[in-house]
Structures are given as C-alpha cells and as structure tokens.
Design an enzyme around this catalytic site. Structure first.
Site, PDB file in Angstrom:
ATOM      1  N   GLY A 135       0.839  -1.203   0.000  1.00 41.26           N
ATOM      2  CA  GLY A 135       0.000   0.000   0.000  1.00 41.26           C
ATOM      3  C   GLY A 135       0.870   1.248   0.000  1.00 41.26           C
ATOM      4  CG  LEU A 136      -0.749   4.839  -1.863  1.00 38.14           C
ATOM      5  CD1 LEU A 136      -1.892   5.849  -1.839  1.00 38.14           C
ATOM      6  CD2 LEU A 136       0.261   5.182  -2.950  1.00 38.14           C
TER       7      LEU A 136
ATOM      8  N   GLY B 132       2.090   5.712   4.370  1.00 40.29           N
ATOM      9  CA  GLY B 132       1.067   6.301   5.245  1.00 40.29           C
ATOM     10  C   GLY B 132      -0.260   5.561   5.236  1.00 40.29           C
TER      11      GLY B 132
ATOM     12  N   GLY C  48      -0.739   2.723   6.522  1.00 39.98           N
ATOM     13  CA  GLY C  48      -0.874   1.996   7.790  1.00 39.98           C
ATOM     14  C   GLY C  48      -0.311   0.579   7.744  1.00 39.98           C
ATOM     15  CE  LYS C  49       3.731   0.155   3.175  1.00 34.00           C
ATOM     16  NZ  LYS C  49       3.255   1.542   3.114  1.00 34.00           N
ATOM     17  CB  SER C  50       4.590   0.052  10.082  1.00 31.68           C
ATOM     18  OG  SER C  50       5.495   0.194   9.018  1.00 31.68           O
TER      19      SER C  50
ATOM     20  CB  SER D 283       5.970  -4.064  -2.777  1.00 33.76           C
ATOM     21  OG  SER D 283       4.887  -4.248  -1.878  1.00 33.76           O
TER      22      SER D 283
END
Lengths: 273, 273
Positions: free
Chosen positions: B103-104, B106, B108-110, B177
């Site tokens: 995802g972009l 910011g 919220g991946k982490s 990615s």
C-alpha cells in the site's frame, strides 16, 4: 482526559496511539508492564511517567486511560514494536542466537548442522539452517564466486541470521567463511554472546580424502581457481566459542559433536526463555 | 549386510549415512516415516524401497539395519535434510507463510503489521515482521532508492520471507512494493497458497493528510523525486487475497483489520500444524 508527561523526548504519533489501543488487554492484565524484566535497556523503547494524556487522532479508549491513571507515578515501558524478541523467546522457551559453523569444504559443516538441528528439534527447540550453498540458489543467486561477491555472500547470510536470531530462532549458519574479518563482521552485528562460532577443525588431507562434491579433485587439476585450502587461504578462528577437532583415523561422529554444541547452549541458558 | 535397492537415482554419501544414523530414534518410532503425509512431493526427497544396504564409510549401526530390514517392501521417504518445514510446523502448531502487506506510504502497513503480530502472538503463534524500512538498515543497507535497487530491495525481502515461511513462521512483510511484477515475482517464489497478499486500499488524500514521516510534504515540494503516489505510480493488486479498504471519514481500526487477516489464516488452516 489525562495528559502524558514525558520523562524523555517523546512524540505521540497515530501509530503509537493505535499500538496502545491494541495493548489494552495486556495493559489491563499486567499494569502496563512495570515488571523489572521489561526494564532492560534493549527492550525499553520509551520510559516515561504518566501524569496526563493528550490525544489527537488517537483511538485511545476510556478504559486505557483508567488503567494508565492507575499507574500514575510508576515508570512505564513503552513497546513501540508490538511483539519483541523477548516475547517470542517466551513463546518458544529458548533464546534466539546464531551458531556459525566454519571450516574447510568437506569438513562436515552441513552434516553437523543437520545433526544439531535434529538434536535440538528432538528437545522441542526451533532451529533453522542457513546453508551457504542453498542460500546461493535464492537470496544470493546474483552473486558470483569472485572475492567481493564471496564477502557479500557472507555479509548477507550474517544479516539474515541476525533476523532469525531476533525472531527467537536458533539459527545455524553453515558456510566455509574462510576469512576472519568476514566472520568477525557478522559477529559484530549480534548482541554479545548471541554469536556462537563453531570451528570444524579437520585436517585438509581428511577433507580432501572425503571430497564429497569432487571439488578438491577439480581444484588440484586447476579447474577451480581460488579454492579454499588449495589455492586460497583458510584463516582458522582465534577465539571461537567451540572447536570440534577431527584427526585422521580418529573421527568423532556428527551426533557426538552436535551434543557438544547442545551442551554449550544448555550451559549458557539458550535452551530456556 | 543389507544392500539398498534404489527406486530412483540415489548416491549414498557419507553425510547421508550420518544423517541416517542420527535418524535412528525417529526410524525406530515411526517405521521410517511411511505415513502418507510424508509422501507429498515437496517433502519427499527420495522415495525408494529397501531391499538391502551397503555402507562405505557410513556410521550405520546394526540397530538401524534391523529397523530398516523390518520395513522391507514398503516405500520409504528419505529426508536428506534433518528437520523439514513440516517438522517445524508440527512443533509450532501453525503453518509457515508470508503475509505481504502492500500500500501507499502512510496507508498503515507497519501499524497493521504490528497489530497482526500482536493478535497472532496472543494466540500463541510465532510471527516475524520484515519491514521495508528496517531491512534497509541491515541486509539492504547497500541499496539506494533508484529503480533497480528498489526492485532488488523487494526481491531480497521476498527471498528472506520465503526462508522465514520455510522455518514455519508466519512472516509479515510490510513494504510499499508499488509494482505488480515485483510482488508477483515474490509470490512465484512460494508454494501456492503460502503468499497472502494484503492490499491496504487507502485513498492518497488520506495517506497524505496523515503524512506520518513528513514525506508527502517533501515529495510535493519536489525534495523527493519518484515518490509513490505523487511522482511515481502505485499499481494496486489485481487478484490479491485480502483487500482492507479505508475511506476518508470512515477509518477501520488496525485491530479490526488484523482480525480480518487472522480470520483468513484460521479459515485456510494456517493456525494449526
């Protein structure tokens, strides 16, 4: 509404707040983890005392705030990352570390790694083998055998081994790694004590007699250049943790050698959380 | 003395023999693992029937030979590697896999990775997060942000994630990615089903409003070139396993999103051996 009073520089971000929200149950159960075991510097991300709490976009519930207010005046450890090495080690009942097996080609590194992995698995311990040859099929498939690529091969395996140890796993890295400086660089990545260097001290003549991959024959005939022990040096460790010696006519079985390593791990406390 | 009759090409080396020696207990207990679960192609290294056995330098005891003779006529799976993925999964009571969060910046991946890791850990499951930013401090510290290095960054994380999944761990890879081909290349490394792509579908305006690292601001002012979503494309997945959508004014909490992923894992059988 409570307000956080910082004991150190602390920026309260969206993801921190969300992390806190996720920690509700743990907070409720453990009183925000004021246990001394959480106060080790390596674990403590932020230690501060709660006096009050401001939220911006934070999804902090009243329940959290109540729990936190209950601890006013105590030091609190803030786990920015949600699950730490320590937590995984508790789950696995072992300590993550790297067992770095070095030695000549044919000295029995892979065989020892297998025996060790089996011995530890039978004790309920989680291990993973990083084999120099195998990793070259995947992560390091872009690397050749020229000097700088061999060093990079070792560096990457060291970095990956470090991640495995951080995951709580007993990681067995098995590769010739002929140069002291490369092995020492890998050691330097790890917390002290977590890099256990095992030297398979086997005479060249014995390795060459075994020649399991036929590489010595090729090296002697000049078909492989820069072959460790024949046309390139092997620098034996100076201060490694374990030396496993084999002599011509007096071979110790891999299972016995594995037990030596396992005893070391046991003694040093790696086989418990 | 017995002799091995091969069902396929099989060279009986010193290390095979030693491995066999180490397998004595298991052989004794399980009848050399003739269970159908060991007969999956991915697990089976060598399937052959024992008629007899020759040893050269092999340290095979009479006990092994007796045990092996007891199974004459049955198909036997030969585990060349001492401990397999299957064994580790049994130990951990889970299946190793890769959860690839894309995802972009910011989006919220982490934060999702942390919530997921916490949720699974509280269920006694072993996870490990490979975070795009963190890995750049170690394994990928030699890589820049130019196009080919970004691709190499993703390739290496894919390869390492594969190793973690092979170790039996639920590996959570969290990185922008942005290109489909890079993500698909990582998927192709894994056995089918073991690569679970999770798309954090968050509008650019929401990510930019959050801007947790201040990167959008820098990208808008031209201080960062080739920034995903601003001056470089993001290719959303076409057929990913899970889409987690957020809209402006309608944000789902990371814990709820984590539960969606955990339910998927549960349903697909990843949370048991």
């Amino acid at each position: 509404m409570a307000v956080i009073k910082e004991a150190g520089a602390f920026s309260f971000s969206w993801s921190d707040a969300v992390g806190l929200s996720c920690w509700r149950n743990r907070i409720g159960l453990r009183g925000i983890d004021v246990r001394s075991s959480f106060l080790k510097p390596a674990k403590a991300k932020k230690v501060f005392s709660i006096a009050s709490l401001t939220t911006s976009r934070a999804a902090i519930s009243g329940e959290n705030i109540l729990q936190m207010e209950a601890t006013v005046g105590k030091n609190i450890v803030w786990h920015k990352s949600s699950v730490e090495k320590f937590d995984r080690e508790e789950l696995l009942k072992q300590k993550g570390c790297v067992i770095w097996v070095t030695g000549l080609s044919g000295s029995g590194k892979s065989t020892l790694a297998c025996a060790l992995s089996r011995g530890l698995h039978s004790r309920g311990k989680l291990t993973y083998i990083l084999d120099g040859d195998n990793v070259r099929h995947g992560l390091n498939s872009d690397l050749s055998f020229k000097a700088e690529d061999r060093a990079e091969n070792i560096r990457r395996i060291g970095e990956v081994a470090k991640l495995f140890a951080d995951a709580g796993i007993i990681c067995i890295a098995s590769l010739i790694s002929p140069y002291r400086k490369d092995r020492d660089a890998c050691r330097a990545l790890m917390p002290e004590g977590d890099f256990i260097e095992v030297f398979l001290d086997v005479p060249l003549e014995l390795c060459e007699a075994r020649d399991p991959k036929g590489l010595y024959k090729l090296a002697r005939s000049g078909k492989i250049k820069g072959f460790t022990g024949i046309s390139a040096p092997y620098e034996p460790p100076v201060n490694c943790e374990i030396v496993l010696q084999q002599k011509v006519g007096d071979c110790v079985s891999p299972c016995v050698m594995a037990e030596t390593v396992i005893s070391y791990l046991e003694e040093k406390g790696y086989l418990q959380a």
